[in-house]
Every structure is written in C-alpha cells, then in structure tokens.
Design a protein around this motif. Sequence first.
Motif, PDB file in Angstrom:
ATOM      1  N   PHE A   1       0.827  -1.209   0.000  1.00  0.00           N
ATOM      2  CA  PHE A   1       0.000   0.000   0.000  1.00  0.00           C
ATOM      3  C   PHE A   1       0.863   1.261   0.000  1.00  0.00           C
ATOM      4  N   LEU A   2       1.957   1.216   0.758  1.00  0.00           N
ATOM      5  CA  LEU A   2       2.861   2.362   0.799  1.00  0.00           C
ATOM      6  C   LEU A   2       3.474   2.616  -0.575  1.00  0.00           C
ATOM      7  N   MET A   3       3.899   1.548  -1.234  1.00  0.00           N
ATOM      8  CA  MET A   3       4.489   1.687  -2.558  1.00  0.00           C
ATOM      9  C   MET A   3       3.483   2.265  -3.559  1.00  0.00           C
ATOM     10  N   LEU A   4       2.261   1.734  -3.560  1.00  0.00           N
ATOM     11  CA  LEU A   4       1.244   2.216  -4.498  1.00  0.00           C
ATOM     12  C   LEU A   4       0.905   3.679  -4.238  1.00  0.00           C
ATOM     13  N   GLY A   5       0.877   4.068  -2.971  1.00  0.00           N
ATOM     14  CA  GLY A   5       0.613   5.464  -2.645  1.00  0.00           C
ATOM     15  C   GLY A   5       1.711   6.377  -3.138  1.00  0.00           C
ATOM     16  N   LEU A   6       2.964   5.973  -2.936  1.00  0.00           N
ATOM     17  CA  LEU A   6       4.089   6.790  -3.389  1.00  0.00           C
ATOM     18  C   LEU A   6       4.166   6.842  -4.913  1.00  0.00           C
ATOM     19  N   VAL A   7       3.862   5.729  -5.561  1.00  0.00           N
ATOM     20  CA  VAL A   7       3.830   5.719  -7.028  1.00  0.00           C
ATOM     21  C   VAL A   7       2.784   6.719  -7.532  1.00  0.00           C
ATOM     22  N   SER A   8       1.633   6.751  -6.877  1.00  0.00           N
ATOM     23  CA  SER A   8       0.562   7.673  -7.294  1.00  0.00           C
ATOM     24  C   SER A   8       0.990   9.124  -7.124  1.00  0.00           C
ATOM     25  N   TRP A   9       1.567   9.446  -5.974  1.00  0.00           N
ATOM     26  CA  TRP A   9       1.973  10.837  -5.734  1.00  0.00           C
ATOM     27  C   TRP A   9       3.162  11.241  -6.601  1.00  0.00           C
ATOM     28  N   PHE A  10       4.073  10.321  -6.854  1.00  0.00           N
ATOM     29  CA  PHE A  10       5.181  10.610  -7.756  1.00  0.00           C
ATOM     30  C   PHE A  10       4.656  10.854  -9.168  1.00  0.00           C
ATOM     31  N   SER A  11       3.652  10.094  -9.571  1.00  0.00           N
ATOM     32  CA  SER A  11       3.027  10.298 -10.890  1.00  0.00           C
ATOM     33  C   SER A  11       2.394  11.681 -10.971  1.00  0.00           C
ATOM     34  N   ALA A  12       1.784  12.134  -9.861  1.00  0.00           N
ATOM     35  CA  ALA A  12       1.198  13.472  -9.820  1.00  0.00           C
ATOM     36  C   ALA A  12       2.271  14.536 -10.027  1.00  0.00           C
ATOM     37  N   ASP A  13       3.413  14.366  -9.379  1.00  0.00           N
ATOM     38  CA  ASP A  13       4.504  15.330  -9.533  1.00  0.00           C
ATOM     39  C   ASP A  13       5.061  15.322 -10.951  1.00  0.00           C
ATOM     40  N   LEU A  14       5.092  14.148 -11.579  1.00  0.00           N
ATOM     41  CA  LEU A  14       5.550  14.071 -12.972  1.00  0.00           C
ATOM     42  C   LEU A  14       4.603  14.822 -13.901  1.00  0.00           C
ATOM     43  N   THR A  15       3.293  14.732 -13.631  1.00  0.00           N
ATOM     44  CA  THR A  15       2.346  15.463 -14.481  1.00  0.00           C
ATOM     45  C   THR A  15       2.510  16.970 -14.294  1.00  0.00           C
ATOM     46  N   LEU A  16       2.827  17.405 -13.067  1.00  0.00           N
ATOM     47  CA  LEU A  16       3.080  18.828 -12.841  1.00  0.00           C
ATOM     48  C   LEU A  16       4.294  19.297 -13.642  1.00  0.00           C
ATOM     49  N   MET A  17       5.316  18.451 -13.698  1.00  0.00           N
ATOM     50  CA  MET A  17       6.503  18.790 -14.493  1.00  0.00           C
ATOM     51  C   MET A  17       6.147  18.884 -15.979  1.00  0.00           C
ATOM     52  N   TYR A  18       5.291  17.969 -16.442  1.00  0.00           N
ATOM     53  CA  TYR A  18       4.863  18.007 -17.839  1.00  0.00           C
ATOM     54  C   TYR A  18       4.087  19.290 -18.133  1.00  0.00           C
ATOM     55  N   TYR A  19       3.154  19.643 -17.242  1.00  0.00           N
ATOM     56  CA  TYR A  19       2.373  20.861 -17.448  1.00  0.00           C
ATOM     57  C   TYR A  19       3.277  22.092 -17.492  1.00  0.00           C
ATOM     58  N   TYR A  20       4.302  22.092 -16.642  1.00  0.00           N
ATOM     59  CA  TYR A  20       5.175  23.267 -16.543  1.00  0.00           C
ATOM     60  C   TYR A  20       6.050  23.425 -17.780  1.00  0.00           C
ATOM     61  N   TYR A  21       6.684  22.323 -18.210  1.00  0.00           N
ATOM     62  CA  TYR A  21       7.639  22.420 -19.313  1.00  0.00           C
ATOM     63  C   TYR A  21       6.982  22.278 -20.687  1.00  0.00           C
ATOM     64  N   ALA A  22       5.948  21.449 -20.801  1.00  0.00           N
ATOM     65  CA  ALA A  22       5.320  21.228 -22.104  1.00  0.00           C
ATOM     66  C   ALA A  22       4.222  22.242 -22.405  1.00  0.00           C
TER      67      ALA A  22
END
Length: 236
Positions: A40-61
């Motif tokens: 559960f901890l891993m899945l939660g961190l994967v989800s939040w890391f994915s959220a941060d990656l989308t923020l990076m995409y929105y910012y640069y792309a």
Amino acid sequence: MKHSTTIWTLNITGAIATSLAVLAVYRHGLHGIHGKSYLFLMLGLVSWFSADLTLMYYYYALGIEEQRLVTLTDAFWFAGYLFLALHLFTVLRSLRSTIKPGIVIMVSIVTVLFVIYNVFNLVSSEFLIDVDFAAFAVSIAYPILDLILIIPSAIILVSLRKDYQHSIPWFLSSLSLLVNAVADDGYVYEFVKGNSQNLWFWDLFYVTDFIIMAGALIWYNTFHISYELNKPKIVP
C-alpha cells in the motif's frame, strides 16, 4: 526559477522514495501484514510521484505553473490518499494492542476541528465563487481527505513515543504523511486566497515528506527486511 527548482526537487525526492518502496516490496514480498503495508505504501508513493511528474509536464510542455481546474494530477493525488490510508490503517491494525481509546478520541476531535476550520475558510473564499462545481469539490476534498492521513498518523506517532527505537520505520513513515497532510492544508489555503508567492514554502513540506519517507524506507530495507530475510528458519 524558484518554481522549476521546486518541481525538480519534488520529482527527484519522489523518485528516490518510490524506488526504495518498490525495492522493499520486491525484497519482502506480499506475505503477512508487513507485506500488505509495504504494498500500500508503494502504491501510494507511485501515485503521488506520478502526480509530480504530471506537474513537471504541465510546466515544461504547456507552460502552466498552477492548475485552477481539475486535472489528471488530482486523480493521482486522490489515488495516493487511498493507498497511503490503507498503509496507515494496516499499521494501526498491528498496533491495536498498544493504542489507547482516549488517544484516538483526543486526536480525532482535534483533527476534525482543524479540518472544519480549513473547510470553512475555503468555502468563504472568493476564489471558489469563480470556479465550477468540479473544481469546488476538488478544492474542498483535499482538507477532508487529510483526515484519513492525519488521524492515523497522529495516533501512531503518539502510541510509539515510548517505543520508537523498535518502530522507527513506522514512526518515520507516519511522520512523513502527517507533514504532507499539514502541507496540503497550507497549500490549498494559500492557493485559494491567491497568495501564489507563498506556495513554494509549502512545496518544501512536500519535499520534506519524501525525504522522511525515504529515511523510513532505508530503515525498512537495511534493518527490518534484511533481518526477516536472514533470520534462522525454524524447522519442525
């Protein structure tokens, strides 16, 4: 410049914490209560890391710094809440014999009052007058969802205050999620008030959240899981 630095720092610390969680699940496996907790901890961190990656995409792309509307990022964050809450409640289940009802009641009352105060501030904000219902619901959801992180995290921290040396990873992971929940309330409050210049301060809390979680996972991998893997097997 400050925003781009924050985005990179979030993604780097998030990648480290997520990688350590994946390693913990791989080494320990899914058996037992610890296996479920790690998953559960891993899945939660994967989800939040994915959220941060989308923020990076929105910012640069797309050149977008802050989102006013509902986006895929919110879906990843909400999924993270679900999995991390399951992690915390799995830990609580293993500690149920040491948890006092009075602590649960006290922590719950204080946390609920804190969240009600934040929700009231959001509802009374002029920002929400100009958004549609979906954006309004998402803005209100964050402080409410923080309840499922703050209450179990605080209970675990209080319950382990006299036994932290034997439960350091649980202590650190709970502290990490508590820091994140507090950051959510501060971030959303500043965002809806239009104080975008203050958001970087709360981003530092998210970075701290990942750093503390990485420390917990280093402890998991170095001590707890290594001990479980190397301890003598009892042959009947």
